[in-house]
Design an enzyme around this catalytic site. Sequence first.
Site, short mmCIF file in Angstrom:
data_model
loop_
_atom_site.label_atom_id
_atom_site.label_comp_id
_atom_site.label_asym_id
_atom_site.label_seq_id
_atom_site.Cartn_x
_atom_site.Cartn_y
_atom_site.Cartn_z
CD GLN B 125 75.88 -90.97 -3.24
OE1 GLN B 125 74.87 -90.83 -3.93
NE2 GLN B 125 76.89 -90.13 -3.32
CB SER B 128 70.25 -87.85 0.77
OG SER B 128 70.78 -87.19 -0.35
CB SER B 160 70.34 -94.56 -6.32
OG SER B 160 69.79 -93.29 -6.48
CD GLU B 244 76.71 -87.90 -6.92
OE1 GLU B 244 77.26 -87.18 -6.07
OE2 GLU B 244 75.69 -88.55 -6.70
CG ASN B 362 70.58 -79.07 -12.40
OD1 ASN B 362 71.28 -79.98 -11.92
ND2 ASN B 362 70.13 -79.10 -13.64
CD GLU B 363 67.19 -75.66 -8.38
OE1 GLU B 363 67.60 -76.81 -8.07
OE2 GLU B 363 66.35 -75.47 -9.26
#
Lengths: 354, 381
Positions: B125, B128, B160, B244, B362-363
């Site tokens: 992927q 980012s 990744s 995802e 998670n934020e």
Amino acid sequence: MGFLLTDEQRDFGRSLDAMLTAADTPAAIRARAGGDAGPARALWARLAEAGVFALAVPEEYEGMGPLPVETAVAFEELGRHAAPGPFAETVASAALLSALAEAGTDAPAKRLLPALAAGETVATLCAGPGPYAADADLADVVLVVDGDRLLLAPGHGAVRESADPARRLARPEEGGELLAAGPAVVAAAERARRWAALATAAQCLGLGRALLDRTVAYTKQRTQFGVPVGSFQAVRHRLADVLIGLEFARPLLHGAALTMTDADVAAAKVTAGEAAYAAARAALQLHGAIGYTEELDLSLWLRKARPLRDTWGTPAECRAIVLAAAPLRRHDDPHDGPLPKGVWGVTVPARSAP
Amino acid sequence: MDLHESASIRDFRAEAREWLRAHVPAEPLPSLETGEGFAAHRKWEAELAAARWSVVSWPEEYGGRGVDIFHWLAFEEEYWAAGAPGRVSQNGINLLAPTLFDHATEEQRARVLPSMATGEVVWAQAWSEPEAGSDLASLKSRAVRTDGGWLLSGQKTWSSRAAFADRAFGIFRTDPEAPKPHQGLTYLMFDLRAPGVTVRPIGRLDGKPAFAELFLDRVFVPDADVIGEPGQGWRIAMSTTGNERGLMLRSPGRFLAAADRLVRLWHEQGDPGDTALRDRVADAVIGARAYELFTAAGAARFAGGATIGAESSLNKVFWSEFDIALHETALDLLGPDGELADGEWAEGHVFSLAGPIYAGTNEIQRDIIAERLLGLPKGRR
């Protein structure tokens, strides 16, 4: 295959929600705390009419059950509205008496269950581990399991206040009429404790959801620094965590209602109890000082969270039950045994033995 | 409401178990974040694919078995319970493939999916960027129109498995003049070995090159490798982020197996007499069961026609934190041996620590939960 409530079950929950909203449970709690049990008993009659107490009673004793899933649905609503009364104890009494009847001792069931299903009799139960019977002062019948004996207590001792204003505690008086004795009582008491734990877990879930909903509503309208406090990330994230806790307790509750195994019920109890308590902590913190007053109805919800978390199975007791059942529950040893009997590796017992 | 398994699933489960019993490598494969391990895992993917176990939920024409989500969940449970290797193809299978099923042309599916299913082509992927992590829409890498395709330039990072992968998929800015940052983006696939691509592996916390940064200098991508319409990249990408964050990336079977291994470890180590630690073992069992049943409810809704929405953010936060807690408990049970870097729990622990960071931090997930599930006002980040 579908692990979702049916439309009928959801409708049942919604209709109880509407009825309890109209019933003004905060007023009933405040009356009960002030010594007037009238509104709580009136509420009991309306819940009986809706069928709540018939859910744990078999059809042959004028009930509709046993229906653990519907019981979980109903008790979530009782928790959502913080309704006062020995609800879990009444349902557990029904489970105990019907288990005894299945084991061959049906006289107590014949005598007590029909009135219990109809809501004419409010029962409470002392079956350990604690010494108290909840709401014995409100109950018509106080059942006591003492080792392998089931007794009808002649009365109760001094009534003590609970941290939860909707609830009172008393020790049953010793002695009384012997209803049954022997190993069947021990087994029946275990079933009663499972039903009580399931019902309490469901109440925790509803209580936690109500605390979350009220807090979300409050933080949307309460402003500081010129904006709603609900727009601050520290507030938003704390409430998100409360939702996560509750949303992962719900499937455990429903799964436990389906299997009624000790481990699944214990897992649901500890998770729902912790989630509700976390919801209470967040609700108090995010309401600020106004939440720390007894004047606000929120206090009636806040004060239930800890007692419900700890009654009918403390977190430590529940975790011990889960761990005792966990070893080799699954099958990752390639040479280990036959295929699992239920879905996702979990053995599902027959519905006839909840 | 029920939890009973159909005869079809029982048979499917039995078939999977029998095959896995006969084929799962007796010794664990080397870490898939090494060159040697990557090759070994690629061979395992080929073996899975030859028996049509690599992508069971895909249609048969692309190498799958066309089974529904309940069968897939049963397969995943068997797969992880059997101690089978991690999936080197997971980025492609879980993220690109659903995008292709929803948005690609038939030609693209026929060209891309079969080699993905066999592990012959492993996908990375490329979303980012150094300045665009959680604020993904601010990405700057560009795709500029050229004859018959596009030229990619810019930098991607935290990709990744890109150190060893063959191809990548990602979103690129094709209209820098677009009024809003999430407009004017295009979703496309490119070759990591194409001229103009430089891959710089980045060592993870434990030193293994689990991800990489990609430097792109006028890398040619033919029109045939654009997914959907140019300019629609954001919408297309967002339509599959639920996969995802949700159960496709981390199926319950994985955590059920891990919780089982933890209970076994607890037995092997002997009860430490530490009740707090014992309670954490119980919490791992409870958490795995909670995730299993939460997924069962989600699968039932999904099978009933619902789409995966903001609820996948609940999954993401839950499993990522649960995974860390479970591994920390194992390390505490191991005592001094927990520190040994070559242990299975040690590598799992390092991997778990990334959970709250990737697939949307998670934020960000909590912001999504607050706004979309609780209805709280948008606010100061």
